[in-house]
Design a protein around this motif. Sequence first.
Motif, PDB file in Angstrom:
ATOM      1  N   ALA A  27     107.533 132.540 -18.740  1.00 49.72           N
ATOM      2  CA  ALA A  27     106.615 132.644 -19.878  1.00 49.72           C
ATOM      3  C   ALA A  27     105.207 132.999 -19.402  1.00 49.72           C
ATOM      4  N   ASP A  28     104.770 132.378 -18.298  1.00 48.22           N
ATOM      5  CA  ASP A  28     103.457 132.706 -17.732  1.00 48.22           C
ATOM      6  C   ASP A  28     103.388 134.178 -17.331  1.00 48.22           C
ATOM      7  N   ALA A  29     104.453 134.679 -16.712  1.00 49.31           N
ATOM      8  CA  ALA A  29     104.489 136.076 -16.278  1.00 49.31           C
ATOM      9  C   ALA A  29     104.440 137.020 -17.482  1.00 49.31           C
ATOM     10  N   ASP A  30     105.184 136.690 -18.521  1.00 47.38           N
ATOM     11  CA  ASP A  30     105.184 137.513 -19.738  1.00 47.38           C
ATOM     12  C   ASP A  30     103.798 137.527 -20.382  1.00 47.38           C
ATOM     13  N   ALA A  31     103.164 136.353 -20.438  1.00 49.24           N
ATOM     14  CA  ALA A  31     101.826 136.262 -21.034  1.00 49.24           C
ATOM     15  C   ALA A  31     100.812 137.054 -20.210  1.00 49.24           C
ATOM     16  N   LEU A  32     100.927 136.992 -18.893  1.00 51.28           N
ATOM     17  CA  LEU A  32     100.028 137.752 -18.015  1.00 51.28           C
ATOM     18  C   LEU A  32     100.174 139.251 -18.268  1.00 51.28           C
ATOM     19  N   ALA A  33     101.405 139.725 -18.285  1.00 52.10           N
ATOM     20  CA  ALA A  33     101.653 141.151 -18.516  1.00 52.10           C
ATOM     21  C   ALA A  33     101.115 141.589 -19.871  1.00 52.10           C
ATOM     22  N   ALA A  34     101.323 140.785 -20.891  1.00 50.47           N
ATOM     23  CA  ALA A  34     100.840 141.129 -22.222  1.00 50.47           C
ATOM     24  C   ALA A  34      99.315 141.116 -22.273  1.00 50.47           C
ATOM     25  N   GLY A  35      98.705 140.144 -21.625  1.00 55.38           N
ATOM     26  CA  GLY A  35      97.251 140.019 -21.647  1.00 55.38           C
ATOM     27  C   GLY A  35      96.525 141.115 -20.891  1.00 55.38           C
ATOM     28  N   LEU A  36      97.191 141.699 -19.906  1.00 54.30           N
ATOM     29  CA  LEU A  36      96.555 142.749 -19.105  1.00 54.30           C
ATOM     30  C   LEU A  36      96.970 144.151 -19.531  1.00 54.30           C
ATOM     31  N   GLY A  37      97.720 144.246 -20.610  1.00 53.88           N
ATOM     32  CA  GLY A  37      98.225 145.536 -21.072  1.00 53.88           C
ATOM     33  C   GLY A  37      97.154 146.560 -21.403  1.00 53.88           C
ATOM     34  N   ALA A  38      95.981 146.111 -21.803  1.00 54.93           N
ATOM     35  CA  ALA A  38      94.904 147.049 -22.128  1.00 54.93           C
ATOM     36  C   ALA A  38      94.223 147.584 -20.873  1.00 54.93           C
ATOM     37  N   THR A  39      94.304 146.846 -19.782  1.00 54.82           N
ATOM     38  CA  THR A  39      93.623 147.216 -18.542  1.00 54.82           C
ATOM     39  C   THR A  39      94.544 147.909 -17.552  1.00 54.82           C
ATOM     40  N   LEU A  40      95.751 147.397 -17.443  1.00 54.33           N
ATOM     41  CA  LEU A  40      96.725 147.914 -16.479  1.00 54.33           C
ATOM     42  C   LEU A  40      97.974 148.377 -17.212  1.00 54.33           C
ATOM     43  N   GLY A 102     100.912 142.491   2.945  1.00 55.44           N
ATOM     44  CA  GLY A 102     100.553 143.002   1.636  1.00 55.44           C
ATOM     45  C   GLY A 102      99.949 141.991   0.681  1.00 55.44           C
ATOM     46  N   VAL A 103      99.998 140.703   1.012  1.00 59.93           N
ATOM     47  CA  VAL A 103      99.474 139.692   0.099  1.00 59.93           C
ATOM     48  C   VAL A 103      97.950 139.746   0.127  1.00 59.93           C
ATOM     49  N   ALA A 104      97.376 140.092  -1.014  1.00 60.26           N
ATOM     50  CA  ALA A 104      95.923 140.245  -1.137  1.00 60.26           C
ATOM     51  C   ALA A 104      95.266 138.998  -1.708  1.00 60.26           C
ATOM     52  N   ALA A 105      96.034 138.182  -2.447  1.00 64.09           N
ATOM     53  CA  ALA A 105      95.483 136.970  -3.053  1.00 64.09           C
ATOM     54  C   ALA A 105      96.596 135.967  -3.275  1.00 64.09           C
ATOM     55  N   VAL A 106      96.219 134.701  -3.202  1.00 64.31           N
ATOM     56  CA  VAL A 106      97.144 133.604  -3.466  1.00 64.31           C
ATOM     57  C   VAL A 106      96.481 132.720  -4.518  1.00 64.31           C
ATOM     58  N   VAL A 107      97.152 132.553  -5.645  1.00 61.03           N
ATOM     59  CA  VAL A 107      96.609 131.773  -6.757  1.00 61.03           C
ATOM     60  C   VAL A 107      97.639 130.719  -7.138  1.00 61.03           C
ATOM     61  N   GLY A 108      97.290 129.468  -6.923  1.00 60.22           N
ATOM     62  CA  GLY A 108      98.219 128.378  -7.188  1.00 60.22           C
ATOM     63  C   GLY A 108      98.435 128.115  -8.661  1.00 60.22           C
ATOM     64  N   ALA A 109      99.449 127.316  -8.928  1.00 61.59           N
ATOM     65  CA  ALA A 109      99.827 126.987 -10.307  1.00 61.59           C
ATOM     66  C   ALA A 109      98.733 126.206 -11.024  1.00 61.59           C
ATOM     67  N   ARG A 110      97.914 125.474 -10.295  1.00 63.28           N
ATOM     68  CA  ARG A 110      96.871 124.665 -10.915  1.00 63.28           C
ATOM     69  C   ARG A 110      95.586 125.441 -11.173  1.00 63.28           C
ATOM     70  N   SER A 111      95.605 126.730 -10.967  1.00 60.41           N
ATOM     71  CA  SER A 111      94.393 127.540 -11.109  1.00 60.41           C
ATOM     72  C   SER A 111      94.150 128.017 -12.525  1.00 60.41           C
ATOM     73  N   ILE A 115      94.392 133.618 -12.629  1.00 60.21           N
ATOM     74  CA  ILE A 115      95.255 134.710 -12.171  1.00 60.21           C
ATOM     75  C   ILE A 115      94.947 136.026 -12.883  1.00 60.21           C
ATOM     76  N   ALA A 116      94.684 135.993 -14.178  1.00 56.11           N
ATOM     77  CA  ALA A 116      94.377 137.231 -14.906  1.00 56.11           C
ATOM     78  C   ALA A 116      93.111 137.875 -14.355  1.00 56.11           C
ATOM     79  N   ALA A 117      92.103 137.071 -14.042  1.00 56.63           N
ATOM     80  CA  ALA A 117      90.861 137.608 -13.476  1.00 56.63           C
ATOM     81  C   ALA A 117      91.104 138.211 -12.094  1.00 56.63           C
ATOM     82  N   VAL A 118      91.919 137.554 -11.295  1.00 59.83           N
ATOM     83  CA  VAL A 118      92.240 138.061  -9.953  1.00 59.83           C
ATOM     84  C   VAL A 118      92.962 139.399 -10.062  1.00 59.83           C
ATOM     85  N   VAL A 119      93.950 139.466 -10.934  1.00 61.31           N
ATOM     86  CA  VAL A 119      94.718 140.705 -11.104  1.00 61.31           C
ATOM     87  C   VAL A 119      93.820 141.815 -11.632  1.00 61.31           C
ATOM     88  N   ALA A 120      92.944 141.493 -12.565  1.00 61.59           N
ATOM     89  CA  ALA A 120      92.030 142.511 -13.104  1.00 61.59           C
ATOM     90  C   ALA A 120      91.115 143.046 -12.004  1.00 61.59           C
TER      91      ALA A 120
END
Length: 143
Positions: A27-40, A102-111, A115-120
């Motif tokens: 669900a978190d992954a789906d929400a992330l993809a939907a939330g970043l759809g305008a940018t990526l 290849g790992v550019a960032a690590v964002v834990g579950a408690r963050s 994650i959306a800001a990091v991906v953006a």
Amino acid sequence: MAGSSERSPAPRPRLAVVALGCRVSRADADALAAGLGATLALARAGERADVVVVNTCAITADAESTSRQALRRAARDHPGAAIVAAGCCAELRRDELAGLPGVAAVVGARSGGEIAAVVARLGGAAGSDGAPGAGAPDCRARP
């Protein structure tokens, strides 16, 4: 029109999201993809991505192993992409995952929503000089 100075817009960086583990991770992954759809733009199956988010799992040792394998696979399948390790395994094993190729960032579950800001940011870095993830910040979650 001949001689027009109009340019077509630059293509948006592509995002791939891999969800491992429980329904919350998915669900978190789906929400992330939907939330970043305008940018990526979401990468389709078989299409190379500029940014890959692997939402990891740590419920068992096998789940942690699968998470590491998924991060390595993302590096192989998306050469040059900025890879984000997110989720529970990232929370518990951030230094180990940060050392994977290849790992550019690590964002834990408690963050939370970090994650959306990091991906953006990584998506913006991917388009800035043609090198995906170039100059990406260290966005590891803090305990």
